[in-house]
Write a protein that holds these residues in place. Sequence first.
Motif, PDB file in Angstrom:
ATOM      1  N   TYR A 269     -16.669  -3.355   1.351  1.00  0.00           N
ATOM      2  CA  TYR A 269     -15.300  -4.253   2.173  1.00  0.00           C
ATOM      3  C   TYR A 269     -13.666  -4.280   1.800  1.00  0.00           C
ATOM      4  O   TYR A 269     -13.849  -4.188   0.398  1.00  0.00           O
ATOM      5  N   CYS A 270     -13.634  -3.913   2.919  1.00  0.00           N
ATOM      6  CA  CYS A 270     -11.486  -4.413   2.966  1.00  0.00           C
ATOM      7  C   CYS A 270     -11.197  -5.163   2.634  1.00  0.00           C
ATOM      8  O   CYS A 270     -11.790  -6.231   3.247  1.00  0.00           O
ATOM      9  N   HIS A 271     -10.470  -5.748   1.899  1.00  0.00           N
ATOM     10  CA  HIS A 271     -10.126  -7.281   1.787  1.00  0.00           C
ATOM     11  C   HIS A 271      -8.424  -6.911   1.721  1.00  0.00           C
ATOM     12  O   HIS A 271      -7.782  -5.921   1.249  1.00  0.00           O
ATOM     13  N   ALA A 272      -7.432  -7.607   2.519  1.00  0.00           N
ATOM     14  CA  ALA A 272      -5.824  -8.093   2.276  1.00  0.00           C
ATOM     15  C   ALA A 272      -5.770  -9.261   1.892  1.00  0.00           C
ATOM     16  O   ALA A 272      -6.104 -10.322   2.672  1.00  0.00           O
ATOM     17  N   VAL A 273      -4.549  -9.350   1.159  1.00  0.00           N
ATOM     18  CA  VAL A 273      -3.902 -10.367   1.098  1.00  0.00           C
ATOM     19  C   VAL A 273      -2.557 -10.588   0.927  1.00  0.00           C
ATOM     20  O   VAL A 273      -2.039  -9.533   0.991  1.00  0.00           O
ATOM     21  N   SER A 274      -2.170 -11.633   2.194  1.00  0.00           N
ATOM     22  CA  SER A 274      -1.262 -11.597   2.518  1.00  0.00           C
ATOM     23  C   SER A 274       0.349 -12.384   1.626  1.00  0.00           C
ATOM     24  O   SER A 274      -0.392 -12.800   0.845  1.00  0.00           O
TER      25      SER A 274
ATOM     26  N   ASN B  30       0.000  -8.056   0.813  1.00  0.00           N
ATOM     27  CA  ASN B  30       0.801  -7.777  -0.119  1.00  0.00           C
ATOM     28  C   ASN B  30      -0.046  -6.606  -0.865  1.00  0.00           C
ATOM     29  O   ASN B  30       0.513  -5.871  -1.167  1.00  0.00           O
ATOM     30  N   ALA B  31      -1.398  -7.307  -0.680  1.00  0.00           N
ATOM     31  CA  ALA B  31      -2.402  -6.260  -1.722  1.00  0.00           C
ATOM     32  C   ALA B  31      -3.293  -6.212  -0.989  1.00  0.00           C
ATOM     33  O   ALA B  31      -3.958  -6.696   0.086  1.00  0.00           O
TER      34      ALA B  31
END
Length: 116
Positions: free
Chosen positions: A94-99, A32-33
Motif C-alpha cells: 500500500y502507498c501512504h502519504a501524509v500531508s 509531506n512524506a
Amino acid sequence: QVQLVESGGGLVQAGGSLRLSCAASGSTLDINAYAWYRAVPGQKRELVARVDNYGTANYADSVKGRFTISRDDPADTAYLQMNSLQPEDTAVYYCHAVSYYGVAFWGKGTQVSVSL
C-alpha cells in the motif's frame, strides 16, 4: 484531498526485482512524506519504507539493503524498487502519504507475490 494509485505489482521468482509506483493526484503540493506499507492476511499492516520531503528515507530492518524508496515530486509519484525478493516479501503493498497538516491518505494496494 489526495488520491493514490499503486501499480507495478505482480508475480516474480525469488531473487527477482519489481518496481512499484504510486501516482498521486489532487492536492499533491500538500504531501509531506510518502511511505509504503505491506500486509498479509491475519497480520497487521507493516511499514516497509518512508521518505520525507527532504528525501530522507527509512526502512524496515527486513528490507534494508534490498528495497529503495524514492519520490519524483514534479511527477507526483513515489516508487519502491524491490530487489532480491524473497517469498516472505509476498504481501499487498500500500502507498501512504501524509500531508503537512497531518492528514493521511492510502492507496488501494497492489499484490506482490514471490515464488520459490
